[in-house]
Design a protein around this motif. Sequence first.
Motif, PDB file in Angstrom:
ATOM      1  N   SER A   1     -44.152  -5.683  43.127  1.00  0.00           N
ATOM      2  CA  SER A   1     -44.866  -6.076  41.911  1.00  0.00           C
ATOM      3  C   SER A   1     -44.223  -5.476  40.651  1.00  0.00           C
ATOM      4  O   SER A   1     -44.494  -5.937  39.547  1.00  0.00           O
ATOM      5  N   TRP A   2     -43.306  -4.519  40.816  1.00  0.00           N
ATOM      6  CA  TRP A   2     -42.556  -4.024  39.645  1.00  0.00           C
ATOM      7  C   TRP A   2     -41.670  -5.121  39.058  1.00  0.00           C
ATOM      8  O   TRP A   2     -41.180  -5.005  37.933  1.00  0.00           O
ATOM      9  N   LEU A   3     -41.453  -6.152  39.835  1.00  0.00           N
ATOM     10  CA  LEU A   3     -40.631  -7.263  39.374  1.00  0.00           C
ATOM     11  C   LEU A   3     -41.357  -8.113  38.328  1.00  0.00           C
ATOM     12  O   LEU A   3     -40.733  -8.932  37.641  1.00  0.00           O
ATOM     13  N   ALA A   4     -42.651  -7.924  38.208  1.00  0.00           N
ATOM     14  CA  ALA A   4     -43.404  -8.661  37.190  1.00  0.00           C
ATOM     15  C   ALA A   4     -43.081  -8.041  35.831  1.00  0.00           C
ATOM     16  O   ALA A   4     -43.879  -7.334  35.231  1.00  0.00           O
ATOM     17  N   THR A   5     -41.880  -8.290  35.357  1.00  0.00           N
ATOM     18  CA  THR A   5     -41.436  -7.725  34.086  1.00  0.00           C
ATOM     19  C   THR A   5     -40.652  -8.793  33.323  1.00  0.00           C
ATOM     20  O   THR A   5     -39.960  -9.613  33.939  1.00  0.00           O
ATOM     21  N   ALA A   6     -40.788  -8.778  32.008  1.00  0.00           N
ATOM     22  CA  ALA A   6     -40.193  -9.847  31.195  1.00  0.00           C
ATOM     23  C   ALA A   6     -38.693  -9.953  31.452  1.00  0.00           C
ATOM     24  O   ALA A   6     -37.986  -8.948  31.490  1.00  0.00           O
ATOM     25  N   GLY A   7     -38.235 -11.145  31.633  1.00  0.00           N
ATOM     26  CA  GLY A   7     -36.804 -11.395  31.801  1.00  0.00           C
ATOM     27  C   GLY A   7     -36.328 -11.402  33.236  1.00  0.00           C
ATOM     28  O   GLY A   7     -35.197 -11.813  33.510  1.00  0.00           O
ATOM     29  N   ALA A   8     -37.195 -10.982  34.166  1.00  0.00           N
ATOM     30  CA  ALA A   8     -36.772 -10.961  35.579  1.00  0.00           C
ATOM     31  C   ALA A   8     -36.434 -12.381  36.050  1.00  0.00           C
ATOM     32  O   ALA A   8     -35.519 -12.577  36.857  1.00  0.00           O
ATOM     33  N   GLY A   9     -37.162 -13.357  35.534  1.00  0.00           N
ATOM     34  CA  GLY A   9     -36.904 -14.747  35.916  1.00  0.00           C
ATOM     35  C   GLY A   9     -35.557 -15.240  35.395  1.00  0.00           C
ATOM     36  O   GLY A   9     -34.892 -16.060  36.038  1.00  0.00           O
ATOM     37  N   ASP A  10     -35.135 -14.735  34.234  1.00  0.00           N
ATOM     38  CA  ASP A  10     -33.836 -15.140  33.683  1.00  0.00           C
ATOM     39  C   ASP A  10     -32.704 -14.638  34.579  1.00  0.00           C
ATOM     40  O   ASP A  10     -31.714 -15.339  34.821  1.00  0.00           O
ATOM     41  N   VAL A  11     -32.864 -13.418  35.077  1.00  0.00           N
ATOM     42  CA  VAL A  11     -31.866 -12.859  35.993  1.00  0.00           C
ATOM     43  C   VAL A  11     -31.791 -13.720  37.255  1.00  0.00           C
ATOM     44  O   VAL A  11     -30.709 -14.058  37.743  1.00  0.00           O
ATOM     45  N   LEU A  12     -32.961 -14.110  37.751  1.00  0.00           N
ATOM     46  CA  LEU A  12     -33.001 -14.929  38.964  1.00  0.00           C
ATOM     47  C   LEU A  12     -32.295 -16.268  38.745  1.00  0.00           C
ATOM     48  O   LEU A  12     -31.549 -16.735  39.614  1.00  0.00           O
ATOM     49  N   SER A  13     -32.511 -16.875  37.589  1.00  0.00           N
ATOM     50  CA  SER A  13     -31.898 -18.192  37.385  1.00  0.00           C
ATOM     51  C   SER A  13     -30.374 -18.065  37.339  1.00  0.00           C
ATOM     52  O   SER A  13     -29.663 -18.895  37.908  1.00  0.00           O
ATOM     53  N   GLY A  14     -29.872 -17.011  36.701  1.00  0.00           N
ATOM     54  CA  GLY A  14     -28.418 -16.816  36.684  1.00  0.00           C
ATOM     55  C   GLY A  14     -27.874 -16.583  38.081  1.00  0.00           C
ATOM     56  O   GLY A  14     -26.855 -17.165  38.477  1.00  0.00           O
ATOM     57  N   LEU A  15     -28.565 -15.759  38.827  1.00  0.00           N
ATOM     58  CA  LEU A  15     -28.133 -15.436  40.192  1.00  0.00           C
ATOM     59  C   LEU A  15     -28.125 -16.688  41.070  1.00  0.00           C
ATOM     60  O   LEU A  15     -27.146 -16.969  41.783  1.00  0.00           O
ATOM     61  N   ALA A  16     -29.201 -17.449  41.024  1.00  0.00           N
ATOM     62  CA  ALA A  16     -29.292 -18.655  41.864  1.00  0.00           C
ATOM     63  C   ALA A  16     -28.266 -19.694  41.417  1.00  0.00           C
ATOM     64  O   ALA A  16     -27.648 -20.374  42.249  1.00  0.00           O
ATOM     65  N   GLY A  17     -28.054 -19.797  40.105  1.00  0.00           N
ATOM     66  CA  GLY A  17     -27.073 -20.753  39.596  1.00  0.00           C
ATOM     67  C   GLY A  17     -25.669 -20.392  40.064  1.00  0.00           C
ATOM     68  O   GLY A  17     -24.869 -21.257  40.430  1.00  0.00           O
ATOM     69  N   SER A  18     -25.386 -19.107  40.075  1.00  0.00           N
ATOM     70  CA  SER A  18     -24.089 -18.628  40.524  1.00  0.00           C
ATOM     71  C   SER A  18     -23.868 -19.006  41.992  1.00  0.00           C
ATOM     72  O   SER A  18     -22.795 -19.483  42.381  1.00  0.00           O
ATOM     73  N   LEU A  19     -24.891 -18.833  42.787  1.00  0.00           N
ATOM     74  CA  LEU A  19     -24.783 -19.181  44.209  1.00  0.00           C
ATOM     75  C   LEU A  19     -24.624 -20.701  44.383  1.00  0.00           C
ATOM     76  O   LEU A  19     -23.898 -21.158  45.274  1.00  0.00           O
ATOM     77  N   LEU A  20     -25.280 -21.465  43.509  1.00  0.00           N
ATOM     78  CA  LEU A  20     -25.091 -22.931  43.537  1.00  0.00           C
ATOM     79  C   LEU A  20     -23.631 -23.271  43.260  1.00  0.00           C
ATOM     80  O   LEU A  20     -23.051 -24.141  43.910  1.00  0.00           O
ATOM     81  N   ALA A  21     -23.059 -22.560  42.290  1.00  0.00           N
ATOM     82  CA  ALA A  21     -21.669 -22.839  41.905  1.00  0.00           C
ATOM     83  C   ALA A  21     -20.694 -22.496  43.026  1.00  0.00           C
ATOM     84  O   ALA A  21     -19.611 -23.060  43.107  1.00  0.00           O
ATOM     85  N   THR A  22     -21.070 -21.591  43.897  1.00  0.00           N
ATOM     86  CA  THR A  22     -20.171 -21.259  45.015  1.00  0.00           C
ATOM     87  C   THR A  22     -20.233 -22.327  46.106  1.00  0.00           C
ATOM     88  O   THR A  22     -19.509 -22.251  47.084  1.00  0.00           O
ATOM     89  N   GLY A  23     -21.148 -23.269  45.955  1.00  0.00           N
ATOM     90  CA  GLY A  23     -21.183 -24.385  46.907  1.00  0.00           C
ATOM     91  C   GLY A  23     -22.410 -24.421  47.794  1.00  0.00           C
ATOM     92  O   GLY A  23     -22.543 -25.311  48.635  1.00  0.00           O
ATOM     93  N   LEU A  24     -23.312 -23.455  47.640  1.00  0.00           N
ATOM     94  CA  LEU A  24     -24.516 -23.502  48.479  1.00  0.00           C
ATOM     95  C   LEU A  24     -25.429 -24.641  48.015  1.00  0.00           C
ATOM     96  O   LEU A  24     -25.591 -24.850  46.817  1.00  0.00           O
TER      97      LEU A  24
END
Length: 494
Positions: free
Chosen positions: A422-445
């Motif tokens: 629940s410490w993840l409920a902090t402003a901007g955590a979702g922005d980090v997730l979108s970058g991370l997931a997008g990066s994994l998409l770019a690798t071909g997943l």
Amino acid sequence: MRTAHRVETVRAAETRLMDRLPDGALMARAATGLATAAAELLRRVYGSRVCLLVGSGDNGGDTLHAGAALARRGAGVSAVLLSPGRAHAGGLAALRAAGGLVLEAPEAAGESEVPGEVTRRVREADLVLDGIVGIGGKGGLRPVAARLARTAYEGRPAILAVDLPSGIDADSGEVNGDAVRADATVTFGTYKPGLLIDPGREHVGALRLVPIGIEPGAPDLEALQYADVAALLPVPGVESDKYRRGVVGIAAGSTRYPGAPVLAVTGALRGGAGAVRYAGSAADAVTARHPETLVSSGLPSEAGRVQAWVVGPGLGDGDEARAALDDVLATDVPLLMDADALSLAGPDRIRARTAPTLLTPHAGEAARLLGADRADVEARRLDAVRALADRLGATVLLKGSTTLIADPGGTSPVRVNATGTSWLATAGAGDVLSGLAGSLLATGLPPREAASAAAHLHGLAARRAAGGGRGGAPITAYDVAEAIPGAWRDVREG
Ligand SMILES: NC(=O)C1=CN([C@@H]2O[C@H](COP(=O)(O)OP(=O)(O)OC[C@H]3O[C@@H](n4cnc5c(N)ncnc54)[C@H](OP(=O)(O)O)[C@@H]3O)[C@@H](O)[C@H]2O)[C@@H](O)CC1
Ligand SMILES: Nc1ncnc2c1ncn2[C@@H]1O[C@H](COP(=O)(O)OP(=O)(O)O)[C@@H](O)[C@H]1O
Ligand SMILES: [K+]
């Protein structure tokens, strides 16, 4: 992989198995596993005080048989029957034969008629077994059961839920009214979706599966474990270069929200792509933090080739935001849409996309896209994520205390991620997730795999940053991003 099955599937598997087994064999297996877990919680069984809350079905039967086993090992066991005329006959006989005490607190008599002896036994027990209702339950606890559950929390006992905490919906995790809050739950045969999805999950405590031999087949819900995620994570080969590893583009930020793109880029740089391009008005802020980013201030399509785009974090709703969104929607590379991009695009334009598309709404954004209330989405996450994926024809990662990932069509199991804190409920955590997931998409997943791996790593990273266990400390979204390489290593090293 941890897998969960709906009640209907569990019952069908149970019927197939029962045809081949003597009467009562499955209940005996369940009760033995339950008694073992209870004994571990008690540490010393002999001389301990155990109180059973027993409803009208087989869940009460399991509980009575486990109580009998504990009584035979020297525990003082009392059973409180909530439906005295309908308690499981075999279980009741076993408990009596083992010297257990049987008390009654009929639901029908009402809360005010609960005998003092019953309240005392519950309050003073070392361990309470919740056998009020299992997979046959409907709705929340009835008043007498709710009152006894409250007595248990206020007293000293540990609470062990049998199959599931009574009052939670086994299929969805919905809680309509009161539900038992357990310290531990022993579930039989397979996990039930409601044990892994909030709000039900919050009631479960430490969760243990007791195999009883049922083979329920394809799951309705699945949770990736380290080995599953490790198999997804891209690893550069000796001949790799930054372009072959994949380039991710981030179309994000506005003068009003210059920080969100920095966080998305931070997540993307740690997500496995070989390079990160940024297109938007926050190029200076991005390069100040990350000089390695390839920045441009024009339209995304003018920024150079990418293998996936992320659009949305801090985008706002101005003309520039609309232009950037139109531009990436027109590309045929995989696209992750987050935050403002979701509301700006609206359902029709999302549905019209033919290239792989991943949406990462939180409950509020999901509610807007569904035309529903946020509270409804939070109470019925599984329905919401499935409905959204189907209606928009895209993979959906629904954020929140439980993260769920669904593909359209309903043919593959919904994925659940519970690595977060629940410490993840902090402003901007979702922005980090979108970058991370997008990066994994770019690798071909594919979107489903990129979303699952990203959610898993993001949650683990937050735990590493906050400090695990029951404690922890406040963290920033940036801390989460910085902890991603450590989480990645943990996953790969098992
Ligand atoms: N499947 C398997 O593989 C195996 C299953 N096993 C075990 O069986 C359990 C399922 O047993 P089950 O089907 O008898 O249902 P169960 O959950 O005990 O209760 C149903 C009764 O409760 C009542 N009731 C309903 N809602 C209520 C509420 N809110 N509050 C209070 N009461 C409520 C309702 O009666 P009502 O009062 O509504 O007429 C209904 O008759 C399962 O969870 C597992 O423990 C194991 O033994 C081994 C293998
Ligand atoms: N109670 C919680 N437990 C675990 N994770 C949570 C909890 N609340 C939020 N999160 C996670 O934190 C992130 C918050 O994202 P989001 O709501 O988009 O925030 P922001 O828009 O500020 O970035 C999501 O990954 C979400 O799943
Ligand atoms: K129960």
